[in-house]
Design a protein around this motif. Structure first.
Motif, mmCIF file in Angstrom:
data_model
loop_
_atom_site.group_PDB
_atom_site.id
_atom_site.type_symbol
_atom_site.label_atom_id
_atom_site.label_comp_id
_atom_site.label_asym_id
_atom_site.label_seq_id
_atom_site.Cartn_x
_atom_site.Cartn_y
_atom_site.Cartn_z
ATOM 1 N N ILE A 173 -9.753 -35.277 38.160
ATOM 2 C CA ILE A 173 -9.645 -33.782 38.295
ATOM 3 C C ILE A 173 -9.025 -33.275 39.426
ATOM 4 O O ILE A 173 -9.702 -33.542 40.661
ATOM 5 C CB ILE A 173 -10.820 -33.132 38.207
ATOM 6 C CG1 ILE A 173 -11.708 -33.486 36.802
ATOM 7 C CG2 ILE A 173 -10.644 -31.486 38.080
ATOM 8 C CD1 ILE A 173 -13.030 -32.999 36.592
ATOM 9 N N GLU B 114 -12.683 -26.676 34.699
ATOM 10 C CA GLU B 114 -12.596 -25.876 33.519
ATOM 11 C C GLU B 114 -11.830 -26.655 32.516
ATOM 12 O O GLU B 114 -12.306 -26.878 31.268
ATOM 13 C CB GLU B 114 -11.998 -24.290 33.696
ATOM 14 C CG GLU B 114 -11.939 -23.653 32.493
ATOM 15 C CD GLU B 114 -13.569 -23.048 32.210
ATOM 16 O OE1 GLU B 114 -13.854 -22.899 31.015
ATOM 17 O OE2 GLU B 114 -14.348 -22.818 33.082
ATOM 18 N N GLU B 115 -10.667 -27.117 32.876
ATOM 19 C CA GLU B 115 -9.659 -27.830 31.906
ATOM 20 C C GLU B 115 -10.361 -29.218 31.479
ATOM 21 O O GLU B 115 -10.398 -29.638 30.304
ATOM 22 C CB GLU B 115 -8.277 -28.092 32.498
ATOM 23 C CG GLU B 115 -7.506 -29.103 31.647
ATOM 24 C CD GLU B 115 -7.000 -28.471 30.590
ATOM 25 O OE1 GLU B 115 -6.270 -28.742 29.444
ATOM 26 O OE2 GLU B 115 -7.292 -26.870 30.412
ATOM 27 N N GLU C 263 -19.502 -25.531 40.325
ATOM 28 C CA GLU C 263 -18.699 -25.920 39.665
ATOM 29 C C GLU C 263 -18.993 -27.400 39.461
ATOM 30 O O GLU C 263 -18.837 -28.010 38.204
ATOM 31 C CB GLU C 263 -17.345 -25.870 40.112
ATOM 32 C CG GLU C 263 -16.714 -24.351 40.010
ATOM 33 C CD GLU C 263 -16.469 -24.006 38.609
ATOM 34 O OE1 GLU C 263 -15.456 -24.403 38.034
ATOM 35 O OE2 GLU C 263 -17.329 -23.202 38.010
ATOM 36 N N GLY D 136 -9.248 -26.153 46.032
ATOM 37 C CA GLY D 136 -8.896 -24.998 45.333
ATOM 38 C C GLY D 136 -9.872 -24.233 44.795
ATOM 39 O O GLY D 136 -9.824 -23.112 44.359
ATOM 40 N N ILE D 137 -11.150 -24.614 44.765
ATOM 41 C CA ILE D 137 -12.336 -23.943 44.237
ATOM 42 C C ILE D 137 -12.770 -23.105 45.446
ATOM 43 O O ILE D 137 -12.690 -23.486 46.534
ATOM 44 C CB ILE D 137 -13.153 -24.916 43.714
ATOM 45 C CG1 ILE D 137 -12.937 -25.781 42.677
ATOM 46 C CG2 ILE D 137 -14.705 -23.985 43.552
ATOM 47 C CD1 ILE D 137 -13.947 -26.752 42.086
ATOM 48 N N GLN E 8 -5.411 -30.954 41.553
ATOM 49 C CA GLN E 8 -4.429 -30.133 41.403
ATOM 50 C C GLN E 8 -3.125 -30.791 41.928
ATOM 51 O O GLN E 8 -1.880 -30.439 41.566
ATOM 52 C CB GLN E 8 -4.651 -28.793 42.124
ATOM 53 C CG GLN E 8 -5.650 -27.818 41.526
ATOM 54 C CD GLN E 8 -5.741 -26.734 42.416
ATOM 55 O OE1 GLN E 8 -4.911 -26.184 43.069
ATOM 56 N NE2 GLN E 8 -6.766 -25.772 42.007
ATOM 57 N N PRO F 275 -6.159 -30.538 36.056
ATOM 58 C CA PRO F 275 -5.989 -29.762 37.403
ATOM 59 C C PRO F 275 -7.462 -28.884 37.837
ATOM 60 O O PRO F 275 -7.558 -28.461 39.092
ATOM 61 C CB PRO F 275 -5.003 -28.818 37.240
ATOM 62 C CG PRO F 275 -4.827 -28.354 35.590
ATOM 63 C CD PRO F 275 -5.377 -29.665 34.926
ATOM 64 N N SER F 276 -8.246 -28.890 36.811
ATOM 65 C CA SER F 276 -9.495 -28.177 37.077
ATOM 66 C C SER F 276 -10.574 -28.539 36.353
ATOM 67 O O SER F 276 -10.541 -29.201 35.436
ATOM 68 C CB SER F 276 -9.297 -26.592 36.931
ATOM 69 O OG SER F 276 -9.094 -26.468 35.401
#
Length: 225
Positions: free
Chosen positions: A14, A43-44, A73, A64-65, A16, A40-41
């Motif tokens: 995971i 969530e994904e 997360e 990025g978070i 980006q 990339p995330s």
């Protein structure tokens, strides 16, 4: 080739940074790792994990978070993937991200600046069931404080299933003592220490010593010096 395919461990990244993902896939592909298509995330990743067999290992870079959301997360990821081993792999050296890893059920916290051999060895240890964190992680765990400490009644209730000796073992763990040091401190054999640790891990649902230390701190158990 056939033997490699049978023994390759699947890895979900995971991150980006697509270039890093491609480079990592090339490097790990030389060993018995199979890097799945990176996402990339978190969530994904959670979406993808619903539709695929669980990978052996997940590596996540929280870059990025929003900093206040890193821990939550990581906990979401842990809840969505309870079986795979999960390690944070990041270039962020801050204590805040390391604390998020420690207190969110991660199995390791690795640096992107690590050499290939070092990274490979760390991943092998994590896949074997060990916890791999930088040396300063122990200090962060033992220094952790709860916003409001538990009352004595809370402590008794929280440790009701642990024997007095098992609570002492956890206290020695928080003091950073090795199995050999614990054996000397409590005047028992090292094999007895290992047996107590095994029982404690089973009772509290911890997968490694770091998780056991976090559990103990959250319930008001202090270092035994």
């Amino acid at each position: 080739m056939g033997e490699l395919a049978m023994t390759a461990r699947s890895v979900l990244l995971i991150d980006q940074d697509q270039l890093f993902g491609a480079a990592l896939g090339t490097l790990l592909g030389e060993d018995s790792f199979q890097l799945l298509p990176p996402v990339p995330s978190v969530e994904e990743a959670i979406r993808v994990l619903r539709d695929m067999p669980a990978p052996d290992l997940i590596m996540v870079d929280p870059w990025g978070i929003d900093p206040p959301r890193v821990a939550s997360e990581l906990r979401r990821l842990r809840a969505a993937a309870p079986q795979p081993r999960i390690a944070v792999l990041t270039s962020d050296t801050s204590d805040s991200v390391l604390k998020a890893s420690l207190f969110s059920g991660m199995d390791g916290h690795l640096s992107k600046s690590s050499g290939v051999a070092t990274l490979r060895d760390a991943l092998e240890l994590i896949l074997a069931g060990d916890a791999v964190f930088p040396p300063r992680a122990t200090a962060l765990v033992t220094q952790a404080q709860q916003p409001q400490g538990p009352t004595p009644a809370d402590l008794v209730a929280a440790t009701a299933d642990l024997s007095r000796r098992e609570i002492q073992i956890l206290g020695c763990l928080l003091a950073g003592q090795s199995n050999k040091s614990i054996a000397r401190r409590l005047e028992i054999t090292e094999s007895t220490v290992k047996m107590h640790f095994k029982n404690v891990m089973r009772k509290i649902g911890a997968q490694n010593r770091t998780q056991a230390a976090v559990w103990a701190i959250q319930r008001g158990i202090g270092p035994l010096t």
